[in-house]
Motif scaffolding. Structure first.
Motif, PDB file in Angstrom:
ATOM      1  N   UNK A  27      -0.012   0.041 -10.009  1.00  0.00           N
ATOM      2  CA  UNK A  27      -0.598   0.623 -11.206  1.00  0.00           C
ATOM      3  C   UNK A  27       0.460   1.459 -11.930  1.00  0.00           C
ATOM      4  N   UNK A  28       0.086   2.103 -13.010  1.00  0.00           N
ATOM      5  CA  UNK A  28       1.050   2.854 -13.822  1.00  0.00           C
ATOM      6  C   UNK A  28       1.612   4.073 -13.086  1.00  0.00           C
ATOM      7  N   UNK A  29       0.945   4.501 -11.998  1.00  0.00           N
ATOM      8  CA  UNK A  29       1.417   5.636 -11.207  1.00  0.00           C
ATOM      9  C   UNK A  29       2.238   5.202  -9.996  1.00  0.00           C
ATOM     10  N   UNK A  30       2.456   3.900  -9.860  1.00  0.00           N
ATOM     11  CA  UNK A  30       3.260   3.393  -8.762  1.00  0.00           C
ATOM     12  C   UNK A  30       2.498   3.141  -7.470  1.00  0.00           C
ATOM     13  N   UNK A  31       1.172   3.256  -7.502  1.00  0.00           N
ATOM     14  CA  UNK A  31       0.373   2.976  -6.304  1.00  0.00           C
ATOM     15  C   UNK A  31       0.118   1.481  -6.211  1.00  0.00           C
ATOM     16  N   UNK A  32       0.223   0.954  -5.000  1.00  0.00           N
ATOM     17  CA  UNK A  32      -0.042  -0.461  -4.801  1.00  0.00           C
ATOM     18  C   UNK A  32      -1.501  -0.786  -5.045  1.00  0.00           C
ATOM     19  N   UNK A  33      -1.744  -1.762  -5.911  1.00  0.00           N
ATOM     20  CA  UNK A  33      -3.111  -2.202  -6.181  1.00  0.00           C
ATOM     21  C   UNK A  33      -3.523  -3.315  -5.220  1.00  0.00           C
TER      22      UNK A  33
END
Length: 142
Positions: A27-33
């Motif tokens: 996602x835009x925050x760098x968390x794996x979706x």
């Protein structure tokens, strides 16, 4: 485990070997979706290691885990005991719908686990290697 932007792994499951490439979407925050995984059986793990080494990739770590797996409908449910981290329940979707539906699929998996009575759920957005390196967080509590 060899690291590009996404990891390449060589798995040893009781003497049966496989190679796995996991392409993560963030996602835009760098968390794996979610991740798309490509896996194949291999006859010779040492030769696969030589091939990967010849690509100038360096081994990042060994993730030592014990896993029990169950399949239910479009899900694979795993109970993992990871050395240095503890115990986890992992659920993966293996159905026909694709990444466009990842939010709905995630909601359905959370509901499935809640309906089983799993209690408080913590979604790991980074995977075991990042957790072992101290770069991952257990976030999103349901």
């Amino acid at each position: 485990l060899y690291l590009l932007k996404s990891p390449i792994s060589i798995w040893d499951s009781n003497g049966k070997f496989s190679a796995n490439y996991k392409k993560w979407y963030f996602d835009s925050e760098g968390r794996g979706l979610y991740a798309e995984e490509n896996e194949t059986k291999i006859d010779n793990a040492q030769m696969m290691k030589k091939i990967i080494d010849s690509l100038n990739l360096k081994s990042l770590m060994i993730v030592d885990k014990k896993r029990k797996i169950w399949k239910y409908k479009d899900y694979e449910i795993s109970m993992d005991s990871v050395k240095g981290l503890g115990d986890f329940v992992e659920i993966e979707y293996y159905g026909e719908r694709h990444r466009e539906d990842h939010k709905k699929i995630t909601e359905e998996m959370i509901k499935f686990l809640k309906d089983l009575g799993c209690g408080k759920l913590e979604m790991n957005h980074s995977g075991y290697p990042a957790l072992l390196l101290g770069r991952g967080e257990r976030v999103d509590i349901f």
